[in-house]
Design an enzyme around this catalytic site. Sequence first.
Site, PDB file in Angstrom:
ATOM      1  N   GLY A 157      -1.247 -12.029  -4.780  1.00  0.00           N
ATOM      2  CA  GLY A 157      -2.667 -11.716  -4.945  1.00  0.00           C
ATOM      3  C   GLY A 157      -2.977 -10.283  -4.542  1.00  0.00           C
ATOM      4  N   ARG A 197      -4.839 -23.775   0.855  1.00  0.00           N
ATOM      5  CA  ARG A 197      -4.137 -23.904   2.141  1.00  0.00           C
ATOM      6  C   ARG A 197      -4.829 -24.833   3.114  1.00  0.00           C
ATOM      7  NH1 ARG A 197      -1.975 -17.927   3.484  1.00  0.00           N
ATOM      8  NH2 ARG A 197      -0.181 -18.110   2.111  1.00  0.00           N
ATOM      9  N   ARG A 255       0.826  -1.213   0.000  1.00  0.00           N
ATOM     10  CA  ARG A 255       0.000   0.000   0.000  1.00  0.00           C
ATOM     11  C   ARG A 255       0.856   1.257   0.000  1.00  0.00           C
ATOM     12  NH1 ARG A 255      -2.770  -4.253   1.900  1.00  0.00           N
ATOM     13  NH2 ARG A 255      -5.052  -4.263   1.917  1.00  0.00           N
ATOM     14  N   ASP A 292      -3.994 -15.524   7.455  1.00  0.00           N
ATOM     15  CA  ASP A 292      -2.753 -16.098   6.928  1.00  0.00           C
ATOM     16  C   ASP A 292      -2.041 -16.988   7.951  1.00  0.00           C
ATOM     17  OD1 ASP A 292      -3.108 -14.872   4.477  1.00  0.00           O
ATOM     18  OD2 ASP A 292      -2.049 -13.049   5.087  1.00  0.00           O
ATOM     19  N   ARG A 339      -5.617 -18.301  -9.307  1.00  0.00           N
ATOM     20  CA  ARG A 339      -6.467 -17.723  -8.255  1.00  0.00           C
ATOM     21  C   ARG A 339      -7.599 -16.874  -8.835  1.00  0.00           C
ATOM     22  NH1 ARG A 339      -2.604 -15.301  -3.704  1.00  0.00           N
ATOM     23  NH2 ARG A 339      -4.604 -15.172  -2.627  1.00  0.00           N
TER      24      ARG A 339
HETATM   25  C1  S3P Z   1      -4.216  -9.075   2.316  1.00  0.00           C
HETATM   26  C2  S3P Z   1      -5.456  -9.594   2.595  1.00  0.00           C
HETATM   27  C3  S3P Z   1      -5.697 -11.028   2.808  1.00  0.00           C
HETATM   28  C4  S3P Z   1      -4.421 -11.807   3.091  1.00  0.00           C
HETATM   29  C5  S3P Z   1      -3.284 -11.407   2.188  1.00  0.00           C
HETATM   30  C6  S3P Z   1      -3.005  -9.909   2.288  1.00  0.00           C
HETATM   31  C7  S3P Z   1      -4.098  -7.624   2.074  1.00  0.00           C
HETATM   32  O1  S3P Z   1      -6.316 -11.560   1.660  1.00  0.00           O
HETATM   33  O2  S3P Z   1      -4.629 -13.198   2.979  1.00  0.00           O
HETATM   34  O3  S3P Z   1      -2.099 -12.121   2.519  1.00  0.00           O
HETATM   35  O4  S3P Z   1      -2.967  -7.091   2.081  1.00  0.00           O
HETATM   36  O5  S3P Z   1      -5.131  -6.970   1.877  1.00  0.00           O
HETATM   37  P1  S3P Z   1      -7.921 -11.456   1.461  1.00  0.00           P
HETATM   38  O6  S3P Z   1      -8.256 -10.045   1.638  1.00  0.00           O
HETATM   39  O7  S3P Z   1      -8.231 -11.913   0.080  1.00  0.00           O
HETATM   40  O8  S3P Z   1      -8.474 -12.364   2.508  1.00  0.00           O
END
Ligand code: S3P
Length: 446
Positions: free
Chosen positions: A101, A357, A33, A326, A129
């Site tokens: 992701g 997972r 971010r 996580d 994904r």
């Molecule tokens: C994250 C949100 C989570 C987490 C990922 C980081 C983020 O995913 O599992 O490692 O930085 O917003 P989800 O929002 O899809 O649950």
Amino acid sequence: MDHAAARPYRSSRAAAPLSGHVAVPGDKSISHRALMFGALAIGETRITGLLTGEDVLRTAGAMRALGAEVTRDPDGIWRVAGRGIGGLTEPADVLDMGNSGTAARLLCGILATHPLFAVMTGDASLRSRPMRRVTEPLAATGARFATRAGGRLPLAIEGAADALPLDYRVPVPSAQVKSAVLLAGLNAPGITRVEEPEATRDHSENMLRHFGATVTVETAGHGRIITLVGQPELRAADVVVPGDPSSAAFPMVAALLVPGSRLTIPAVGLNPLRTGLFTTLLEMGADIVVQNHRLEGGEPVGDLVASHGALRAVDVPPERAPSMIDEYPILAVAAALANGTTRMRGLKELRVKESDRLAATAALLSVNGVKVEIEGDDLIVHGTGGAPAGGGTVVTHMDHRIAMAALVLGLVTQAPVTADDAGFIETSFPDFIGLMNGVGASLAAV
Ligand code: S3P
């Protein structure tokens, strides 16, 4: 990060207690971010403590490809010269988000309201994904997406020229989806509104305010309603990134499990929407003390001291999942050593992480002699109350957290545990092996 060759590692039973300090790297969510918001702000943002894991380096590369200047000083401070909201420029090539992701989904939000064309891809894990969870709501801004079958990467995006603001109820608890919608709202006129059924990590909301945006948050039951006033002037702001609680989880659980151990993990982020694992471990009877509780860069931070002791099984309620999403692989390792049967409920979202997972965690334990079951979306671990047999090879499925959990398990099993590929640990915790060996672990390349 598609590896040319897998890097198998073996973890052997610790001959002596673990002791000392483990300085974990910067928070991954906050690092992504900081780079993205810095690129959208006017002026120069300086970031201290940025995670230099592969995932975050992918975000840095993407922001550069979109026209921001991103540099690292020799003292480790990163500088981002932003382009201003709406000021990103068309990338000349495909944006490769590697294993991340978060990088892919948040960037979809930003690009949805920039009138430019971009193509995004990732490694084999990321390409498997689901992306429809962001492309579907974002299309209502006027952006156009084309994806591979099943809404998978690679995808092509044509951002909206006259974007509409979104009013969206996120159907699954996901900070990534919430953040994508909010980021799209930055370059849309009027109010963007997101409703989440369960509160998820709020780093985007906090950091948007830090950069000068107007964001309101209302609680609604277990969830929240967030509004953002569109087209703010984001101003560059310095960011201090706290240590990642999701990375701290691995040495912390190692200290709890290896007899006689005591580890200090300084400056760990303690945002209440991230601390579900600590709550759960304390319920299990863990000896974890937080020292020097303080605020750093707007986020609560503390030094954790974790010491070995017996753990008892617990029932982890589904509503806790977003605050420890996580951490289930490493919690499952702790549960494997506990007395009694631990049930972790409501883990549906684990199926769409860097790997499935839920399945990977169950396999990690069962191949090492721990009895586990998956019932619906629940994971049930029958604790051995002592050292599990070990001796198994864990298939990590390009998932850093499965690899680290396997290597922590091997510190307390009778026979060594092998992780088939430790290479993906680079995505979030590049010095994991060195730091763990520095406090007494024996993790070695096979
Ligand atoms: C994250 C949100 C989570 C987490 C990922 C980081 C983020 O995913 O599992 O490692 O930085 O917003 P989800 O929002 O899809 O649950």
